[in-house]
Each structure stands twice: as structure tokens, then as C-alpha cells.
Scaffold this motif. Structure first.
Motif, PDB file in Angstrom:
ATOM      1  N   LYS A  72     -27.647  54.262 -34.247  1.00 37.35           N
ATOM      2  CA  LYS A  72     -28.592  53.846 -35.593  1.00 37.35           C
ATOM      3  C   LYS A  72     -27.739  52.772 -36.421  1.00 37.35           C
ATOM      4  CE  LYS A  72     -30.988  57.689 -34.703  1.00 37.35           C
ATOM      5  NZ  LYS A  72     -30.301  58.191 -33.575  1.00 37.35           N
ATOM      6  N   THR A  73     -27.067  52.003 -35.636  1.00 37.78           N
ATOM      7  CA  THR A  73     -26.593  50.732 -36.119  1.00 37.78           C
ATOM      8  C   THR A  73     -27.349  49.376 -36.212  1.00 37.78           C
ATOM      9  OG1 THR A  73     -25.381  50.364 -34.183  1.00 37.78           O
ATOM     10  CG2 THR A  73     -24.406  51.895 -35.971  1.00 37.78           C
ATOM     11  N   LEU A  74     -27.225  48.360 -37.071  1.00 34.76           N
ATOM     12  CA  LEU A  74     -27.851  47.159 -36.988  1.00 34.76           C
ATOM     13  C   LEU A  74     -26.969  46.362 -35.583  1.00 34.76           C
ATOM     14  CD1 LEU A  74     -30.060  45.202 -37.850  1.00 34.76           C
ATOM     15  CD2 LEU A  74     -28.411  44.454 -39.811  1.00 34.76           C
ATOM     16  N   VAL A  75     -27.766  45.816 -34.938  1.00 35.48           N
ATOM     17  CA  VAL A  75     -26.960  45.186 -33.886  1.00 35.48           C
ATOM     18  C   VAL A  75     -27.146  43.429 -34.129  1.00 35.48           C
ATOM     19  CG1 VAL A  75     -27.193  44.267 -31.430  1.00 35.48           C
ATOM     20  CG2 VAL A  75     -27.748  46.632 -31.984  1.00 35.48           C
ATOM     21  N   GLN A  76     -27.958  43.022 -34.889  1.00 33.08           N
ATOM     22  CA  GLN A  76     -28.247  41.584 -35.333  1.00 33.08           C
ATOM     23  C   GLN A  76     -29.352  41.225 -35.915  1.00 33.08           C
ATOM     24  OE1 GLN A  76     -27.469  39.020 -32.263  1.00 33.08           O
ATOM     25  NE2 GLN A  76     -27.314  37.108 -33.365  1.00 33.08           N
TER      26      GLN A  76
END
Length: 674
Positions: free
Chosen positions: A626-630
Motif C-alpha cells: 500500500k505504498t506510493l511507488v512514484q
């Protein structure tokens, strides 16, 4: 005790064969608590006897009760005014109001609508009977559904009286109880009005062995195991009240010898004796022995509406064949329950008892279905082949006639599969013929071109003839293609109707929309086909029910998409968030955006989710963590967001996004390279 048992009709409140069940206690307690109650079940389950028993008990405690059997008011050729006058007259008589005064009172209120007059009369009852509880029992309510006018207002009035308690305490003294062979959804037919969604359902089940023990007193049979005989009776009847009393009565009458002495049943022979009596006096030649009528009532309920019969028998047939039928509260399942043939247990439909299963067996079901289907011979052969013999599928005129017959009816899933496969097979045949026609036309065109290269000017006449022939063949190819398109549209309409009847509403809607779009692609569509497509689409849109709702965004939802495996849903909103949901509507995670988010898409293979924003940026999240990659800024600056997913993008975390189409946009292909 030849006359100990009573078969059919309402039992007296003190009848020795009245069996008290949990429903007696539930109904009495609910009525005293002021709850609106309804007892809806199949015929001859003891509803009227339960009503009489409850009426007598409440009367004995000093309450005022009225029983309105709506069949006595009338149904054939009755006007709304006659019906409402009959209802008021019945209530006035049972609550001991002078009927002469009521006639005068009616004339004084004749300027009001009929529902308002009845409402005013109920207020009059409350005034005339102060400090007393009033109970109104409405029996045989299903007969109201066949009146030549709508009774929605009558049931809406009952709901009004119930809701009126919140502002007028006097209405707390008034309680209704409704009995009949119906479902709550039947009471208010107009789907634009508030449904009849109040009250408490009283469950009326069959007799258990302990409850049925009073019936053993009437079995004048010399055997030490009277309880064992009664237990064998219940094995056949499943505790169904009418059948249980009837079998007990048959045992008594069949045990009377010429010298009028009780029959001696040797120990261990109870089952054999009960089985032989049931088979010889009920099951064998059941239509001629069904007196008083009971089994024929179930048969007629199943076969009454030809549009639904095939569907009901198809569901019941699946159960007979050993399949599990999970209840879904559909109209078909409700009809099977109201017929009395089946009951609901632990979320499944099951047969009610052995007698019904023996009478309405697979052979009987197959006979009825064969009488219904105009294509029964081909259908039976196809089923016998384990549904693999395509030569048994219908084609041509036979298929068109079968589809015309099936239109508007609710058939079994197997019927719809048979017709759909026939349509697919015919389309494939047409397409093969069309391809062959095109191939032949291409060959002729090639030969014509070769001839044209070698001819002289003096052969122009011959060329003209060949050109005309080629043109004619071309026109035939166009006509064949048009026919194929029309057949495809008809197949989609039939599929939509079949899917909808099978309660596959989403699939039905998709097929109906496809049919409508195919019609719009035609330069000139047949009116009859256009009307059929509109009718199917309108019916599905109007009647399909909402299965789930995803609520959580604070702004408008601007984009939505499914994951490739269909397990996840992603939504984009003007509240600058992207939400991830399970397919059952559970919110799993909220991704914070940096602007209004209008487009969202899952990667087809990797656990990635991308969203495009109004400021032109593209955000990509990893689903597992659930993390922002880019965050990727637009190549051409703000305002180029519309093409953001369609242009090459820079590398991110070792991946290169060639292009990623917006959710639901056709014609694109997503490529990721490590």
C-alpha cells in the motif's frame, strides 16, 4: 373414534386434534406487544385454525376482536366502493356498532376517497371502544391480489395506522394480523410506492413428534407401539397438518374389520402397515383419490402461470436430481415455498415431505415439462447425450419458433442453455456460409480481373455481363451479412431475457446493451427487433435490484475499475483519494492523492495500481505494501492529463510504462518491462 380427526377447514378453538406449535405462542405474545403480524404460508398449513385459536384467547381476556375473511366480501365483478363498504360493514357488525347508523355515517362521508372513509371509520372504532385493545384479523389476504382493482391503498392504510402510533397514542390500542398465501412484497404492487416493510413474520412449521402426540388418542389400534405408528406417519407427512390428520384418519378407517373390531398390528409391522395405507390410499392414482383436494392444489399452483411453470419445475427438478438449491428470495423460490411443495431449511430449498416427493417425482416433472416445450423431443435427446450432441440443437425455423415461445417465460437454466447453444450453432453455420460466399466471390473477382487483362475492346459486352454477375454476388454477400447481424441481435435479446429470468441481472444488462448497440450500427433496423431490444433493456433496468453499494468518498466518483482477477475494485474521486475495495464492498485502503483523481487502472500482471490526476500527474502504488511507488509529472505540462496514459512515460523503479489506457477504454495494451 372414526370422527376424531378433522380433514380440512378451520378447527374449533377446543378441538381435541388442535396441535399447539411455537407459532401459537409467538403470535399471541407479538399481538399483545402491539406488533403488526403476518402469517404467510402455503395452503392447509393451519393458518385459519391458528387465527381462530388466537381470536378466542384474546376475546376471553376481554379484548375486542374482529375476523375479516375477505373472500366473503366478494371478488368477481365487485367495485371498489362495494368492497370498502363490505369491509366497513363487516368490522361494524363484529364490533357491535349499529349498521343503520353506519349507513348514514357512510353517506355523510361519501365526499371523501374510499381509503379516507375507511381511515375515518377506524378512528370511529377507537372512539366507540375506549380503553380497549382492538385486534383485526384479515384472513385469505391472497384473494385481494386478484381483485379487478388495486388494493395498494388498503395495505398502505394498515401501514399508516401502525406508524400513527408515534403521534397518536390511541392507535397503540389497534393491532392487525394478516393471514394468507402471499409474500409481503405482494401486498403493495406499485414499485414506486413504499413497500409493505413493517410487521413481524410468524413462522408456521409442521408438527414434531412431541407436538403431534395428542393425535395418537384417536388411533384405536391394538398395538403397544402407538407412538411408533405416529412416528411413521410423520415420516411420510413431515408434520404437514392436513396430511397428518388425513393419514391418521385413513389408518383408523382401514383398520375397521367386518365385525367392527380394532385391527391388531403385530410389533415390528407398524412401518409396513403405514406405508401400505399411504401408498394405496394417497399416492396410487392420487388425482382421483385427492379428496378433500390437497395435492391438486399444489399441482395447480405450479402449473397456473405458463410463463413461470418451466422455471419452477426446473428448480424442483434440480433438487430431485440431488443438486443443492441455495435460497435467494427470488420470485421463483417464493412461489415454490407458497405452493407448499418445498420448505426452506438452513438457507436451502428442500422438499417438504415424502408424499409430495413420491407424487411429484422426476417422471411427473418430466411429463409436465414435455407438455410445455414445443421442442421437447430434441431437448430430451440433447440432455440424454450429456449435452454434447450438437446435432440435436435447433436451427432455422424450429429455433425461431422455440425462441418466440420462450419469450416472456421463465424457463430452467438448461432450457436457456439449449436455446443459446442452438443460436450459437446457427450463427456459426451462417458465418461459415458467409465466409464461403466471400471466398467464392473473391475467386470470381480474380478470374474476372484475369479476363479483363486479356480481352479486346470487342469483348466489352461480355465484360459487362460478368460485372453484373459479380455485382449480384456481392449484393448476396451483403444480404447474408445483414441476416447474420440480425440473427446475432436476436440471439443477444433472447440471451438477455433468459439471463434476467435466471436472475443473472448484470449479464442480462450487458447482453441487452450489446443488442442495442448492434442495432444502432445498422443503417436501417427492423421495427420489431428494435422494439424487442428496447423492451428487454427497459425491463432489466427497471427491475434489476441493487446488490451492493460502496460508500466512503466525499466527492463524486470519477473513475472505477476491477482488478484482473475480479477480486478488487478501485475508485477515483474528486475528493483527491483513490480507494481500494473488496468485491463485497469492504473498504481495504485509501490512497491519498495530490489533486482531483479522475482515472484509475490495475496492472494486468503486477500488483500495481495507477491513477491520473487533474493536474496532469500520474501516481503509482504497490498494492501489497500500500505504498506510493512514484509520482510522474506530465511530459507536456498541466493540461495534458487526458493523454497521460497514452504517451511514453519515463522509467520508474526499474520499470518502463509504454502506455496504460484509462479504465474501461478499449483498444490499448499495457506493457511493463523490467
Amino acid at each position: 373414534m372414526t370422527h376424531y380427526y378433522q380433514i380440512g377447514g378451520s378447527l374449533d378453538y377446543d378441538a381435541p386434534t388442535y396441535i399447539e406449535r411455537p407459532a401459537d405462542r409467538d403470535l399471541y405474545a407479538a399481538l399483545l406487544a402491539g406488533e403488526l403480524c403476518y402469517v404467510f404460508n402455503s395452503r392447509q398449513m393451519g393458518k385459519s385454525s391458528l387465527m381462530v385459536r388466537s381470536w378466542y384467547r384474546l376475546q376471553a381476556e376481554g379484548h375486542r376482536c374482529a375476523v375479516v375473511d375477505v373472500t366473503n366480501i366478494g371478488s368477481d365483478h365487485i367495485t371498489p366502493e362495494q368492497w370498502y363498504r363490505g369491509m366497513i360493514g363487516t368490522l361494524a357488525m363484529q364490533f357491535n356498532l349499529p349498521t343503520r347508523d353506519i349507513r348514514k355515517w357512510w353517506e355523510e362521508h361519501s365526499h371523501l376517497s374510499l381509503t379516507q372513509i375507511l381511515s375515518q371509520f377506524i378512528e370511529l372504532l377507537l372512539v366507540q371502544c375506549p380503553e380497549q385493545r382492538l385486534f383485526i384479523f384479515v384472513d385469505e389476504v391472497d384473494s385481494l391480489l386478484n381483485l379487478p382493482f388495486s388494493v395498494d391503498d388498503f395495505f398502505a392504510l394498515i401501514r399508516f395506522c401502525y406508524n400513527r402510533r408515534a403521534v397518536e397514542p390511541d392507535y397503540k390500542r389497534l393491532t392487525f394480523a394478516i393471514f394468507g398465501v402471499a409474500a409481503p412484497a405482494d401486498l403493495i404492487a406499485d414499485k414506486q410506492r413504499t413497500p409493505f416493510n413493517i410487521g413481524r413474520a410468524i413462522v408456521l412449521s409442521g408438527f414434531s413428534l412431541d407436538e403431534a402426540m395428542p393425535l395418537a388418542a384417536g388411533l384405536e389400534i391394538q398395538t403397544p407401539n402407538t407412538q411408533g405408528i405416529l412416528q411413521e406417519v410423520l415420516r411420510w407427512t413431515g408434520g404437514q397438518p392436513f396430511l397428518t390428520q388425513k393419514v391418521c384418519q385413513l389408518l383408523v378407517t382401514s383398520s375397521q374389520l367386518a365385525v367392527n373390531e380394532p385391527l391388531k398390528i403385530p410389533s415390528g409391522m407398524e412401518k409396513f402397515w403405514v406405508d401400505s395405507v399411504v401408498r394405496s390410499h394417497i399416492i396410487d392414482h392420487w388425482e382421483s383419490q385427492d379428496e378433500p383436494e390437497h395435492l391438486r392444489t399444489i399441482r395447480d399452483r405450479l402449473l397456473y402461470d405458463e410463463r413461470r411453470t418451466g422455471r419452477l419445475l426446473g428448480i424442483y427438478q434440480r433438487w430431485l436430481e440431488g443438486q443443492t438449491i441455495v435460497t435467494d428470495d427470488s420470485r421463483d423460490h417464493i412461489e415454490l415455498l407458497l405452493s407448499g411443495l418445498m420448505i426452506q431449511q438452513t438457507g436451502q430449498l428442500r422438499g417438504k415431505n415424502r408424499i409430495y416427493k413420491s407424487v411429484f417425482n422426476l417422471a411427473w416433472v418430466q411429463k409436465q415439462l414435455n407438455a410445455l416445450r414445443p421442442y421437447s423431443e430434441a431437448f430430451d435427446a440433447w440432455v440424454t447425450s450429456q449435452q454434447v450432441d450438437d446435432s440435436r440443437l435447433l436451427r432455422g425455423r424450429a429455433l425461431q419458433d422455440a425462441q418466440a415461445w420462450a419469450r416472456g417465460k421463465s424457463l430452467s437454466d438448461l432450457d436457456y442453455r439449449f436455446l443459446a447453444l442452438g443460436q450459437e450453432q446457427e450463427q456459426a453455420d451462417i458465418q461459415r456460409s458467409l465466409d464461403l460466399e466471400k471466398a467464392e466471390a473473391a475467386k470470381r473477382t480474380t478470374r474476372l480481373q484475369r479476363i479483363l487483362l486479356g480481352i479486346t475492346s470487342g469483348a466489352l459486352a461480355i465484360v459487362s455481363v460478368l460485372g453484373i454477375a459479380a455485382f449480384w454476388q456481392y449484393q448476396r454477400a451483403i444480404a447474408s451479412e445483414q441476416t447474420a447481424r440480425l440473427n446475432e441481435i436476436q440471439a443477444l435479446i433472447s440471451s438477455a431475457e433468459g439471463q434476467f429470468a435466471s436472475h443473472h441481472e448484470l449479464e442480462a444488462l450487458i447482453d441487452a446493451i450489446k443488442a442495442k448497440r448492434r442495432l444502432q450500427e445498422l443503417e436501417q433496423a427492423p421495427t420489431e427487433l428494435a422494439v424487442a431490444a428496447d423492451r428487454a433493456l427497459n425491463q432489466i433496468v427497471y427491475w434489476m435490484s441493487e446488490r451492493n453499494r460502496l460508500s466512503g468518498h466525499e466527492g463524486h466518483v470519477l473513475g472505477v475499475t476491477y482488478s484482473p482477477d475480479g477480486e478488487l475494485i478501485a475508485t477515483a474521486s474528486g475528493d483527491q483519494t483513490v480507494k481500494l475495495w473488496a468485491k463485497d464492498g469492504q473498504l481495504l485502503h485509501t490512497f491519498a492523492g495530490n489533486a482531483t483523481t479522475f482515472g484509475v487502472a490495475f496492472h494486468p500482471r503486477l500488483p500495481l495500481l495507477a491513477a491520473t490526476n487533474l493536474d496532469g500527474s500520474l501516481q503509482i502504488w504497490e498494492l501489497e505494501s500500500k505504498t506510493l511507488v512514484q509520482t510522474i509529472q506530465p511530459r507536456y505540462g498541466p493540461g495534458s492529463f487526458a493523454s497521460m496514459f497514452l504517451i511514453p512515460a519515463p522509467k520508474f523503479v526499474g520499470c518502463r510504462l509504454n502506455w496504460w489506457p484509462l479504465a474501461g477504454e478499449a483498444g490499448g495494451e499495457t506493457r511493463h518491462q523490467r
